[in-house]
Design a protein around this motif. Structure first.
Motif, PDB file in Angstrom:
ATOM      1  N   ILE A 142      -7.155   6.229   5.913  1.00  0.00           N
ATOM      2  CA  ILE A 142      -6.497   5.082   5.287  1.00  0.00           C
ATOM      3  C   ILE A 142      -6.566   3.866   6.200  1.00  0.00           C
TER       4      ILE A 142
ATOM      5  N   LEU B  78      -7.632   6.315  -0.235  1.00  0.00           N
ATOM      6  CA  LEU B  78      -7.167   5.200  -1.059  1.00  0.00           C
ATOM      7  C   LEU B  78      -8.075   5.029  -2.265  1.00  0.00           C
TER       8      LEU B  78
ATOM      9  N   VAL C 219       0.850  -1.196   0.000  1.00  0.00           N
ATOM     10  CA  VAL C 219       0.000   0.000   0.000  1.00  0.00           C
ATOM     11  C   VAL C 219       0.887   1.248   0.000  1.00  0.00           C
TER      12      VAL C 219
ATOM     13  N   HIS D 232      -4.833   1.307  -5.190  1.00  0.00           N
ATOM     14  CA  HIS D 232      -4.279   0.980  -3.877  1.00  0.00           C
ATOM     15  C   HIS D 232      -4.939  -0.286  -3.323  1.00  0.00           C
TER      16      HIS D 232
ATOM     17  N   ALA E 263       0.596   4.189   0.383  1.00  0.00           N
ATOM     18  CA  ALA E 263       0.084   5.320  -0.395  1.00  0.00           C
ATOM     19  C   ALA E 263       0.438   6.633   0.283  1.00  0.00           C
TER      20      ALA E 263
END
Length: 553
Positions: free
Chosen positions: A242, A135, A127, A139, A129
């Motif tokens: 997230i 996300l 991930v 992702h 990110a």
């Protein structure tokens, strides 16, 4: 079963050396056994006769004849045949396959696991990110692949840690802070010229509004300090989003690692100093470079620019050096496919430090094409020009989302049809697999209502499982552990998905053609044992992928 057959072949080969029918004395490191594509050719085939042709100075077929003669009478095998230039095909006795049902009943939720990894320490970072927005579905695919890779590795006996690398340093964080700051000024009634490279999505306005309600207005600090404050706030809030989305998706990390902490603790400078001590970096044009061309990269890479600022590569180098400092034997990174050009420089860096480049494995995640009824579909724009993972999970559910993301190799593009993922019929692959489990549970409920108590395996007459489709089901169950090992060693969790689909298809076919609860009690008990072995393996495989196994559908 495969290991038992390998041992039998090696034992026969050694006997041939003892009796003089073969003379080289050469023993292969591993007897290769493959499952023939055509079931009529048996359960397994080996090419051992071909591999012995040179040391034995005999034709492969002649060697095969000698080996087959030595294997005759082995209770494992029902039939042994020579094919083509010297392949040996084996059909195992049905009694051998029945042992699989005993193993599944005895091992339960541990069935399929192994110690192939022997405790090798592996870190899977996925991930990761940027904490600058929600996300998106790209992702999401990377998240499931990373999580499933970690799961199959653990099932194969590796010691695995899941890690999320928080990119909370660099220009993207400054841009987020500036975007929130400018939206905050707009909320305060000012007219601002919002830059094109700012974060345009509506969630930035939400963040500015929340900052204003919780922190108040920024009137008494400089713009730079205000932007830093907004950046800290924005990163913290987005990380909450997230983490919440990932939790909803069934994903939890063992460790969250901050890029900013690398700089705050001086670790970037420490690791770059190690490179300098080893002669792996050099100064040129007032910049610091890494000698990656010495280890296969197409050009040397800048670590510190001439203005004194660090490149992204500098922190990535320090981070990966620190990973191995923590004692991991192997590191797996899950990246978007657009980062493929980054791989050679990272492997070159490791090679320079004395690590085999293969100690770093990078899995590239290709795009997800979102469809609705087979046509490209774009969801709302609230989060900008991308589709959030949360929107997709909310519409189709966690199980369907995870399953669909794993249905193809991660390096191939994926079509994700929202309507198909919601269907409650056999056209939906995840429904089809889960329904197989629900059907077994329904059989068990019916048996209980009829007063039928399932016997322990040692009291079951497996000879009642005389149908070819019953034996085929047992053989499929026997392949589960091998499937997990292959998925782990190849970092290919989609193999488990394919296995599940095949197992479900075989079970549904059997269910539609045969009754389990029949008039003959011995047959009923044998079939209950078979279908419950299917149930156990379905549960184990589904849980490995982070999916549920519903008892009713």
């Amino acid at each position: 079963m495969k290991e038992q057959l390998r041992l039998a072949i090696l034992t026969a080969l050694k006997q041939c050396y003892v009796d003089g029918s073969l003379s080289s004395g050469e023993l292969p490191e591993e007897v290769q056994l493959e499952i023939p594509k055509n079931p009529e050719h048996g359960d397994f085939a080996t090419n051992i006769a071909m591999t012995l042709a040179k040391p034995e100075k005999k034709a492969p077929r002649k060697i095969a004849e000698i080996l087959v003669a030595s294997l005759q009478g082995n209770p494992l095998c029902d039939k042994i045949e020579i094919a083509g230039p010297g392949f040996i095909n084996f059909r195992l006795a049905a009694t051998c396959w029945y042992e699989v049902l005993d193993q599944i009943a005895a091992q339960g939720d541990k069935y399929g696991q192994s110690e192939v990894g022997n405790g090798t320490r592996i870190q899977v970072e996925f991930v990761s990110a940027n904490p600058t927005g929600p996300l998106h579905i790209g992702h999401g695919r990377g998240a499931v692949v990373g999580d499933a890779v970690a799961a199959v590795l653990q099932a194969a006996g590796f010691d695995v840690q899941r890690e999320y690398y928080v990119n909370d340093a660099g220009n993207q964080v400054v841009t987020l802070g500036r975007s929130i700051f400018l939206r905050l000024r707009e909320l305060q009634g000012e007219k601002v010229d919002f830059p094109e490279d700012g974060y345009q999505a509506e969630y930035v306005i939400d963040l500015a509004s929340k900052y204003r309600s919780e922190q108040g207005e920024l009137n008494d600090v400089s713009d730079d300090e205000a932007i830093k404050a907004c950046a800290r706030f924005g990163v913290a809030e987005i990380l909450k989003w997230i983490e919440a989305d990932l939790k909803t998706f069934g994903i939890q990390f063992d460790h969250w690692y901050s890029e900013k902490s690398l700089y705050d603790q001086g670790m970037v400078d420490q690791e770059l100093a190690k490179l300098k001590q080893k002669g792996l970096s050099f100064e040129q044009d007032d910049a610091l470079w890494l000698r990656t061309t010495d280890f296969g990269d197409d050009k040397d890479r800048v670590l510190i620019k001439s203005d004194g600022s660090y490149t992204y590569f500098a922190s990535d180098v320090a981070y990966h050096m620190e990973k191995f400092d923590r004692g991991f034997d192997r590191v797996i990174d899950v990246w978007g496919a657009d980062h493929h050009g980054y791989i050679p420089r990272m492997k070159a860096m490791l090679a320079g430090l004395g690590h085999p480049p293969e100690d770093l494995e990078v899995l590239l995640i290709q795009m997800v094409n979102l469809l609705r009824d087979g046509k490209p579909y774009i969801m709302g724009k609230r989060s900008g020009n991308f589709i959030t993972l949360k929107d997709v999970i909310d519409e189709v559910g966690r199980d369907a989302c995870r399953f669909f993301f794993l249905m193809r190799r991660c390096d191939s593009q994926l079509d994700f049809d929202l309507e198909l993922a919601k269907q409650q019929n056999s056209d939906n692959p995840v429904y089809y697999v889960q329904y197989a489990h629900a059907r077994v549970c329904s059989i068990n409920r019916n048996a209980e209502e009829m007063g039928i108590k399932q016997l322990q395996p040692e009291h079951v007459d497996y000879s009642k499982l005389a149908l070819a489709e019953e034996l085929a089901l047992v053989k499929q169950l026997a392949r589960f552990s091998e499937t997990i090992v292959g998925a782990a060693l190849g970092y290919e969790p989609h193999r488990v998905v394919f296995y599940l689909q095949d197992l479900a298809a075989q079970f549904h076919s059997y269910y539609n053609r045969q009754r389990v609860l029949v008039d003959d009690p011995a047959t009923t008990q044998a079939r209950l044992c078979l279908v419950n072995a299917v149930r156990i393996v379905l549960v184990n495989a589904l849980r490995l992928l982070g999916l549920s196994a519903p008892e009713r559908m």
